[in-house]
Motif scaffolding. Structure first.
Motif, PDB file in Angstrom:
ATOM      1  N   THR A  38     -26.837   5.093  -4.928  1.00  0.00           N
ATOM      2  CA  THR A  38     -27.706   6.426  -4.890  1.00  0.00           C
ATOM      3  C   THR A  38     -28.526   6.732  -6.481  1.00  0.00           C
ATOM      4  OG1 THR A  38     -26.432   7.203  -3.315  1.00  0.00           O
ATOM      5  CG2 THR A  38     -27.408   9.000  -4.535  1.00  0.00           C
ATOM      6  N   THR A  40     -29.166   4.567  -8.881  1.00  0.00           N
ATOM      7  CA  THR A  40     -30.152   3.845  -8.970  1.00  0.00           C
ATOM      8  C   THR A  40     -31.398   4.204  -8.447  1.00  0.00           C
ATOM      9  OG1 THR A  40     -28.662   1.929  -9.204  1.00  0.00           O
ATOM     10  CG2 THR A  40     -30.892   1.431  -9.070  1.00  0.00           C
ATOM     11  N   ASN A  41     -31.439   4.526  -7.108  1.00  0.00           N
ATOM     12  CA  ASN A  41     -32.528   5.177  -6.452  1.00  0.00           C
ATOM     13  C   ASN A  41     -32.951   6.227  -6.945  1.00  0.00           C
ATOM     14  OD1 ASN A  41     -32.939   2.686  -4.568  1.00  0.00           O
ATOM     15  ND2 ASN A  41     -31.446   3.568  -3.168  1.00  0.00           N
ATOM     16  N   SER A  42     -32.149   7.003  -7.464  1.00  0.00           N
ATOM     17  CA  SER A  42     -32.652   8.135  -7.998  1.00  0.00           C
ATOM     18  C   SER A  42     -33.418   8.244  -9.417  1.00  0.00           C
ATOM     19  CB  SER A  42     -31.480   9.444  -8.480  1.00  0.00           C
ATOM     20  OG  SER A  42     -30.837   9.567  -7.057  1.00  0.00           O
ATOM     21  N   GLN A  49     -42.163   4.982  -8.583  1.00  0.00           N
ATOM     22  CA  GLN A  49     -42.331   3.539  -7.965  1.00  0.00           C
ATOM     23  C   GLN A  49     -43.392   2.852  -8.689  1.00  0.00           C
ATOM     24  OE1 GLN A  49     -40.022   2.242  -5.835  1.00  0.00           O
ATOM     25  NE2 GLN A  49     -41.104   0.287  -6.536  1.00  0.00           N
TER      26      GLN A  49
END
Length: 175
Positions: A38, A40-42, A49
């Protein structure tokens, strides 16, 4: 008769041990993996991106970065097995070497960031337990694995790229 009784007792014991291990994972490592993923995705969402993709494209131009930064970022950001999709930023003759570097990094990263390749965690923890029983620090092992992994992926990437070019030239394949 005794053998049947022994088999029945020990056979169910195998499943009891598996269930105990599973519950340990459910209360220990799995929440850690979810939180790390979570996070890392944040970070990717905060950076954007497009910016992440742009940085990866720029790093693909240089051999040193192509076989260090790219595999590290791919494994940390996308985890195994999605990490190999970073190859889309490379020329055809560089893709086998990138794959070799990335696949070689999924184990060394496990000690520091276990979410990146949770399947290797069991192997790493087995080694780490032996190291701890010998009186050494698990954190030191994780950092040494990580740093050694960077050196190995650079060497493998460079060597594999040269082998790919050599074999393509010898076979008459235009890359």
């Amino acid at each position: 008769m005794q053998a049947i009784e022994w088999f029945g007792t020990n056979f169910i014991g195998l499943f009891e041990a598996g269930a105990e291990t599973f519950m340990g994972f459910m209360t220990g490592i799995i929440p850690l993996l979810v939180v790390l993923l979570t996070f890392t995705n944040s970070v990717i969402a905060l950076i954007g991106q497009d910016r992440v993709d742009s940085a990866i494209r720029k790093s693909a131009k240089y051999t040193l970065l192509r076989y260090t930064v790219m595999p590290i970022l791919s494994v940390l950001l996308l985890t195994n097995p999605m990490a190999y999709t970073f190859g889309k930023f490379l020329k055809e003759e560089q893709k086998p070497a990138f794959y070799d570097a990335a696949v070689s990094f999924v184990h060394p990263v496990t000690g520091l960031l276990p979410y990146a390749n949770a399947g290797e965690l069991f192997v790493y923890l087995g080694i780490a337990n032996g190291v701890m029983e010998a009186g050494y620090n698990q954190g030191s092992l994780a950092v040494r694995y990580f740093l050694t992994g960077i050196i190995v992926i650079l060497l493998r990437g460079v060597v594999t790229e040269r082998i790919t070019k050599f074999l393509a030239k010898r076979s008459g394949v235009v890359l």
